[in-house]
Design a protein around this motif. Structure first.
Motif, mmCIF file in Angstrom:
data_model
loop_
_atom_site.group_PDB
_atom_site.id
_atom_site.type_symbol
_atom_site.label_atom_id
_atom_site.label_comp_id
_atom_site.label_asym_id
_atom_site.label_seq_id
_atom_site.Cartn_x
_atom_site.Cartn_y
_atom_site.Cartn_z
ATOM 1 N N ALA A 1 0.749 -1.328 -0.076
ATOM 2 C CA ALA A 1 -0.011 0.421 0.452
ATOM 3 C C ALA A 1 0.864 1.240 -0.194
ATOM 4 O O ALA A 1 -0.178 2.542 -0.426
ATOM 5 C CB ALA A 1 -0.806 -0.355 1.425
ATOM 6 N N GLY A 2 2.145 0.786 0.287
ATOM 7 C CA GLY A 2 2.761 2.247 0.162
ATOM 8 C C GLY A 2 3.178 2.560 1.182
ATOM 9 O O GLY A 2 3.340 4.314 1.107
ATOM 10 N N ALA A 3 2.357 2.540 2.727
ATOM 11 C CA ALA A 3 2.400 2.837 3.875
ATOM 12 C C ALA A 3 1.929 2.159 5.223
ATOM 13 O O ALA A 3 1.662 0.973 4.400
ATOM 14 C CB ALA A 3 1.558 3.788 4.073
ATOM 15 N N THR B 1 -6.122 4.570 -0.649
ATOM 16 C CA THR B 1 -6.786 3.760 0.774
ATOM 17 C C THR B 1 -6.251 5.169 1.187
ATOM 18 O O THR B 1 -4.908 5.901 1.615
ATOM 19 C CB THR B 1 -5.439 2.517 0.521
ATOM 20 O OG1 THR B 1 -3.797 3.255 0.754
ATOM 21 C CG2 THR B 1 -5.394 2.237 0.143
ATOM 22 N N ASN C 1 -4.514 5.705 4.661
ATOM 23 C CA ASN C 1 -2.972 5.129 5.993
ATOM 24 C C ASN C 1 -3.482 6.188 7.200
ATOM 25 O O ASN C 1 -2.485 6.658 7.299
ATOM 26 C CB ASN C 1 -1.853 5.238 4.532
ATOM 27 C CG ASN C 1 -2.110 5.065 3.053
ATOM 28 O OD1 ASN C 1 -2.291 3.637 2.843
ATOM 29 N ND2 ASN C 1 -1.384 5.343 2.679
ATOM 30 N N SER D 1 -1.576 9.056 5.371
ATOM 31 C CA SER D 1 -1.309 9.353 3.671
ATOM 32 C C SER D 1 -2.228 8.940 2.659
ATOM 33 O O SER D 1 -3.505 8.090 4.195
ATOM 34 C CB SER D 1 0.321 9.019 3.108
ATOM 35 O OG SER D 1 0.076 7.802 3.175
ATOM 36 N N SER E 1 -2.812 6.991 -0.051
ATOM 37 C CA SER E 1 -2.240 5.717 -2.154
ATOM 38 C C SER E 1 -3.319 5.733 -2.616
ATOM 39 O O SER E 1 -4.987 5.648 -2.807
ATOM 40 C CB SER E 1 -1.926 4.568 -1.492
ATOM 41 O OG SER E 1 -0.442 5.135 -0.608
ATOM 42 N N CYS E 2 -2.826 6.334 -4.337
ATOM 43 C CA CYS E 2 -3.875 6.131 -5.173
ATOM 44 C C CYS E 2 -3.005 4.799 -6.191
ATOM 45 O O CYS E 2 -1.940 4.520 -6.437
ATOM 46 C CB CYS E 2 -3.523 6.915 -6.117
ATOM 47 S SG CYS E 2 -4.231 7.558 -7.791
ATOM 48 N N GLY F 1 1.089 -1.111 -9.087
ATOM 49 C CA GLY F 1 1.724 -0.545 -8.273
ATOM 50 C C GLY F 1 2.971 -0.884 -8.841
ATOM 51 O O GLY F 1 3.495 -1.025 -9.807
ATOM 52 N N PRO G 1 2.165 2.540 -5.453
ATOM 53 C CA PRO G 1 1.413 3.612 -5.773
ATOM 54 C C PRO G 1 1.566 4.741 -6.151
ATOM 55 O O PRO G 1 2.890 4.886 -5.236
ATOM 56 C CB PRO G 1 -0.119 2.989 -4.429
ATOM 57 C CG PRO G 1 1.234 2.621 -3.275
ATOM 58 C CD PRO G 1 1.901 1.680 -4.174
ATOM 59 N N VAL H 1 1.468 8.337 -3.270
ATOM 60 C CA VAL H 1 1.259 8.246 -2.005
ATOM 61 C C VAL H 1 1.272 9.831 -2.158
ATOM 62 O O VAL H 1 2.244 10.572 -2.282
ATOM 63 C CB VAL H 1 2.209 7.986 -1.447
ATOM 64 C CG1 VAL H 1 1.555 8.169 0.322
ATOM 65 C CG2 VAL H 1 2.737 6.119 -1.396
ATOM 66 N N GLY I 1 -1.168 10.438 -8.762
ATOM 67 C CA GLY I 1 -2.050 10.314 -7.772
ATOM 68 C C GLY I 1 -2.867 11.613 -7.414
ATOM 69 O O GLY I 1 -3.693 12.160 -8.263
#
Length: 345
Positions: A85-87, A102, A104, A109, A111-112, A123, A125, A127, A178
């Motif tokens: 998810a990047g976070a 998402t 986070n 943050s 995420s897109c 991925g 994403p 962020v 994003g």
């Protein structure tokens, strides 16, 4: 045609992941058929009904998101492995403008993700990081985005940030970039905005606060993407043990736009506010025990019923709603360990 319920639960707390249940059209009772552990702690689900793809966010560190194909029997098949998810600690997700977003909580943050033609996730994403803090030393040392929700009309996405006492309005960036922050509405310091819901008419937003039990009623301008606070409504401690805090968790509006309901952890109550005086004037008219402990999620279900995911007691409870008064009557319960959320097809 069978209606299905998808129920997310915290695997770290003994949950089964995502439970698939067939819904009885007469009683509203979900009958579990199978379960899938495609991601750790699926705290929130989002469904693309047209494409037949379910998305689940994994509340873990690092966080993850997974896409699953839905079958005619309600079954779920992962479309590739879960994606980072990047976070940390993503708590919520939504579909907006053909993308998956998402919120986070741990990472502070949004995420897109870009979606592939088959519904899978591309991925990593993009962020969008939040910055800032609030006065609560335990809960607000940094940003904590708890939800992302697309507006009913226009390109906008809203995100309440518990850590910075603000709701941010986002606009889509260029492909691969994003979201960009379009505006920010600052609310009462230390209140901890956690969750919001739009009135069906699209001009009023209800923001529920976790740290200072209240609901802020806001006016929404879909043209300018502006959120304006109008009034604060107390979320009462009815039923809470003396001296103990309560923690509101989620707010929802009845499909007919006549009632607003809020779940309150600690008192374990569902509060019903009537909107007879207008969408901007919620009036508390009744409350009911949620039928479990620590109500984390509310969902509108078939037949106008309201469903509650009770995390600590590990069950889904549901209620019949009176069309005139909005009063809720207990109608059933289903054992679901570490229940987090419920979603209907």
């Amino acid at each position: 045609m069978t209606q299905w319920a998808y129920i997310g639960s915290f695997t770290s707390g003994g949950g089964r992941g995502i439970t698939v249940a067939a819904v009885d059209p007469a009683t509203g009772a979900p009958a579990p058929r199978t379960s899938v552990q495609a991601v750790v702690n699926p705290a929130c689900l989002a469904l693309d009904r047209e494409a037949g793809v379910l998305y689940a966010v994994g509340d873990s560190n690092p966080g993850a998101v997974v896409a699953l194909r839905t079958g005619p029997d309600g079954g779920l098949t992962p479309i590739g492995p879960a994606v980072d998810a990047g976070a940390a600690g993503p708590a919520h997700l939504c579909l907006a403008g053909g993308r998956v977003l998402t919120a986070n909580y741990g990472g502070g943050s949004v995420s897109c993700f870009t979606r592939k033609p088959d519904g899978g996730l591309a991925g990593p994403p993009a962020v969008t990081a939040h910055h800032g803090a609030g006065p609560d030393p335990d809960r607000q040392r940094g940003p904590h985005v708890h939800q992302v929700l697309p507006a009913p009309a226009g390109p906008w996405v809203l995100g309440p940030d518990l850590g910075t006492d603000a709701v941010r309005v986002y606009a889509p960036g260029a492909p691969g970039e994003g979201l960009r922050v379009h505006g920010e509405t600052v609310l009462r310091a230390g209140s901890g905005p956690r969750h919001l819901a739009f009135h069906p008419a699209g001009e009023v937003v209800y923001v529920l606060h976790e740290l200072e039990p209240q609901m802020t009623v806001c006016r929404w301008d879909a043209v300018s993407g502006r959120l304006e606070p109008l009034a604060e409504v107390a979320i009462g401690p009815e039923g809470a043990p003396e001296g103990e805090r309560v923690y509101p968790s989620v707010v929802c509006v009845s499909p007919d736009g006549r009632f607003v309901r809020a779940a309150v952890r600690g008192s374990n109550r569902i509060l019903t506010y009537a909107l007879a005086g207008g969408a901007e004037k919620p009036l508390l008219t009744s409350w009911v025990d949620c039928g479990g402990v620590w109500p984390r999620d509310l969902a509108q279900g078939p037949g106008g019923r309201l469903y509650v995911a009770n995390e600590w007691s590990g069950d889904i409870t549901w209620f019949d709603a009176d069309d005139e008064s909005g009063r809720l009557t207990p109608a059933g319960a289903l054992r679901v360990p570490a229940a987090a959320c419920v979603l209907f097809t």
